[in-house]
Motif scaffolding. Structure first.
Motif, PDB file in Angstrom:
ATOM      1  N   ARG A  30      10.539 123.243 120.060  1.00 49.53           N
ATOM      2  CA  ARG A  30      10.756 122.267 121.126  1.00 49.53           C
ATOM      3  C   ARG A  30       9.962 122.586 122.390  1.00 49.53           C
ATOM      4  NH1 ARG A  30      15.200 119.029 121.389  1.00 49.53           N
ATOM      5  NH2 ARG A  30      13.917 118.141 123.060  1.00 49.53           N
ATOM      6  N   ASN A  31       9.104 123.604 122.306  1.00 46.69           N
ATOM      7  CA  ASN A  31       8.384 124.092 123.485  1.00 46.69           C
ATOM      8  C   ASN A  31       7.165 123.218 123.775  1.00 46.69           C
ATOM      9  OD1 ASN A  31       7.450 125.603 125.609  1.00 46.69           O
ATOM     10  ND2 ASN A  31       6.825 127.379 124.376  1.00 46.69           N
ATOM     11  N   THR A  32       7.370 122.188 124.599  1.00 47.80           N
ATOM     12  CA  THR A  32       6.276 121.298 125.020  1.00 47.80           C
ATOM     13  C   THR A  32       6.347 121.139 126.534  1.00 47.80           C
ATOM     14  OG1 THR A  32       7.590 119.262 124.846  1.00 47.80           O
ATOM     15  CG2 THR A  32       6.458 120.030 122.839  1.00 47.80           C
ATOM     16  N   SER A  74      16.294 130.329 129.476  1.00 43.55           N
ATOM     17  CA  SER A  74      17.079 131.266 128.673  1.00 43.55           C
ATOM     18  C   SER A  74      17.621 132.390 129.540  1.00 43.55           C
ATOM     19  CB  SER A  74      16.229 131.857 127.540  1.00 43.55           C
ATOM     20  OG  SER A  74      15.314 132.818 128.040  1.00 43.55           O
ATOM     21  N   VAL A  75      18.762 132.929 129.121  1.00 47.02           N
ATOM     22  CA  VAL A  75      19.314 134.150 129.707  1.00 47.02           C
ATOM     23  C   VAL A  75      19.504 135.130 128.559  1.00 47.02           C
ATOM     24  CG1 VAL A  75      21.616 133.082 129.609  1.00 47.02           C
ATOM     25  CG2 VAL A  75      21.278 135.195 130.881  1.00 47.02           C
ATOM     26  N   GLY A  87       5.721 129.088 128.514  1.00 46.97           N
ATOM     27  CA  GLY A  87       6.370 127.790 128.547  1.00 46.97           C
ATOM     28  C   GLY A  87       7.865 127.858 128.691  1.00 46.97           C
ATOM     29  N   LEU A  88       8.458 129.059 128.552  1.00 41.21           N
ATOM     30  CA  LEU A  88       9.899 129.245 128.701  1.00 41.21           C
ATOM     31  C   LEU A  88      10.201 129.968 130.007  1.00 41.21           C
ATOM     32  CD1 LEU A  88       9.795 128.578 125.639  1.00 41.21           C
ATOM     33  CD2 LEU A  88      11.606 130.260 125.320  1.00 41.21           C
ATOM     34  N   ASN A  89      11.317 129.611 130.640  1.00 46.05           N
ATOM     35  CA  ASN A  89      11.814 130.333 131.813  1.00 46.05           C
ATOM     36  C   ASN A  89      12.860 131.326 131.323  1.00 46.05           C
ATOM     37  OD1 ASN A  89      10.473 128.505 133.873  1.00 46.05           O
ATOM     38  ND2 ASN A  89      11.740 127.024 132.758  1.00 46.05           N
ATOM     39  N   GLN A  90      12.455 132.587 131.133  1.00 48.13           N
ATOM     40  CA  GLN A  90      13.321 133.597 130.522  1.00 48.13           C
ATOM     41  C   GLN A  90      13.844 134.553 131.590  1.00 48.13           C
ATOM     42  OE1 GLN A  90       9.962 134.283 127.575  1.00 48.13           O
ATOM     43  NE2 GLN A  90      11.695 134.692 126.228  1.00 48.13           N
TER      44      GLN A  90
END
Length: 461
Positions: free
Chosen positions: A239-241, A248-249, A259-262
């Protein structure tokens, strides 16, 4: 040049020292030797360097045979803790180990590597050297060296064979000293694709369908080391678009993804799962990933998010999909909330994969009760060759995928027991963990013995 220094120089370039004398050095490398390595060896020793080009499988087999030979206790005279640590970490990386156990004993310290889910003893250490090694690891992990009475956790990254490798470190006080377990966090670049997980086609379609819904809670369950993290990251990557905001935590961030906010948790600074999760809800997320649901408060926040327009993914430590529903109730989550928010539960395990090069099929029938599997399963024999480890190479995942249907939502809201939920799921066509494992045995991916080792034999249905 000192033999230990010569060996360390070879290890720096991922080469293996075979023999050496006054005039020559014989080494083995994987593929083409690096010019920098040849220059360094010639400069350091002034000897002629003979090179054998080996395959990766041959190199791994040779190193495995070394560790299985007679292993004397290492003295601290010619081997420093740094050299032994480097050698152990490189060996663990080359043999695809997931964990390194360093355990204290009365006369010597034991090192064991977990390879494909099974522990194998390695070279023991003297007590004095083991203590020094523990201190070195605690420094690397930024832990308190003077604290020996309480468990500690940390993380560090070192460069091995030219690449950074991260380890999670955990200490535990024992009778004879402190035990340390290292978990390799970044062993290799894995293909984070849904079709590479090992699900059946039907299971993958159910997974993808739930993943493409705008809201709901998806849980991946199983014991530690069962591959839950890879399943979660594969789902997020699907789903990473640029059009989707994924937050995420995690504890810790195990696979960094662009692309993710981790966000890693930090309890000492007040960054708990609950606090970060509440903050993420103010970040306009489309998808939220919670590394693990550990308590009822985290579960309720995640479920509230799943009911208010967010897709939430997380993990839980349970044995089966049906048991997950009971576990959430035991955490104090209301049945109506579970029934309303939950959309999909996946249970999974990892079993050792048979080496395709040396596996043998023995013509011996091993019929199971008809309630477990309707056909006799083939009997596979792990043989062992220079491409594998004891007849196995890597692991294969087996899955159980439970879609929360209308009938199941009603059963959950009414407080139905595990047995009834499991029966309803089977009637709807759910493939159980054991049944998916039997499919893997039929396809020659693993053995029935390996499947029973991981799951036991379930009661006949």
């Amino acid at each position: 040049m000192n033999p230990d220094k010569l060996m360390a120089l070879c290890q720096r370039y991922n080469a293996l020292l075979l023999t050496h004398d006054a005039q020559t050095i014989d080494i083995a490398v994987i593929g083409t030797p690096e010019p920098a390595m040849l220059e360094a060896l010639r400069f350091a020793t002034q000897k002629r360097v003979n090179i054998e080009c080996w395959t990766r499988e041959k190199m791994e087999k040779h190193r495995q045979s070394e560790t299985r030979s007679h292993l004397p206790v290492i003295s601290g005279v010619a081997n420093s803790a740094v050299e032994i640590l480097n050698r152990t970490l490189i060996q663990a990386l080359n043999q695809r180990a997931s964990d390194i156990h360093i355990e204290p004993a009365e006369e010597s310290w034991q090192i064991r590597l977990r390879i494909d889910g099974v522990l194998f003893p390695q070279q023991p250490l003297s007590s004095a050297l083991g203590t020094t090694l523990i201190a070195r690891l605690k420094v690397l992990g930024n832990l308190d060296i003077a604290e020996r009475r309480l468990p500690q956790d940390g993380q560090f990254t070192v460069e091995l064979s030219g690449s950074p490798v991260s380890f999670r470190i955990a200490t535990l006080p024992c009778r004879s000293g402190e035990k340390i377990v290292l978990r390799l966090l970044q062993q290799e670049q894995q293909a984070l694709l849904l079709d590479q997980l090992g699900m059946s086609e039907a299971q993958q379609q159910l997974f993808a369908s739930a993943l493409n819904k705008p809201q709901g809670l998806m849980l991946v369950t199983g014991p530690t080391g069962s591959g839950k993290t890879v399943t979660l990251y594969s789902a997020l990557q699907a789903r990473n678009t640029p059009a989707v905001n994924i937050c995420s935590v995690e504890d810790p961030v195990e696979i960094p993804l662009d692309g993710l906010n981790q966000t890693p948790v930090n309890p000492r600074a007040g960054l708990t799962f609950q606090n970060v999760l509440r903050a993420l809800l103010r970040q306009d997320p489309d998808i939220i990933m919670v590394g693990e649901i550990r308590d009822g408060e985290t579960a309720e926040i995640a479920m509230n998010a799943a009911q208010t327009g967010h897709l939430v993914l997380s993990t839980l430590h349970t044995n089966s999909t049906a048991e997950t529903l009971v576990r959430l109730q035991q955490m104090g989550v209301a049945r109506w909330m579970i029934s309303s928010a939950l959309s999909l539960v996946i249970a999974q395990r990892l079993v050792r994969r048979l080496c395709p090069h040396c596996r043998k099929q023995v013509h011996r029938e091993a019929p199971l009760p008809e309630g477990l599997w309707p056909r006799p399963l083939p009997h596979w024999q792990p043989t062992g060759c220079d491409r594998c480890y004891h007849g196995f190479y890597g692991r294969v995942a087996i899955f159980e995928v439970l879609v929360i249907s209308r009938e199941l939502r009603t059963a959950i809201a009414n407080g139905a027991p595990v047995e009834e939920i499991d029966k309803l799921a089977r009637q709807a066509g759910m493939t159980t963990l054991f049944e998916h494992g039997c499919m893997a045995v039929e396809q020659g991916k693993t053995t029935l013995e390996e499947l029973v080792r991981m799951l036991g034999v379930p009661d006949g249905q």
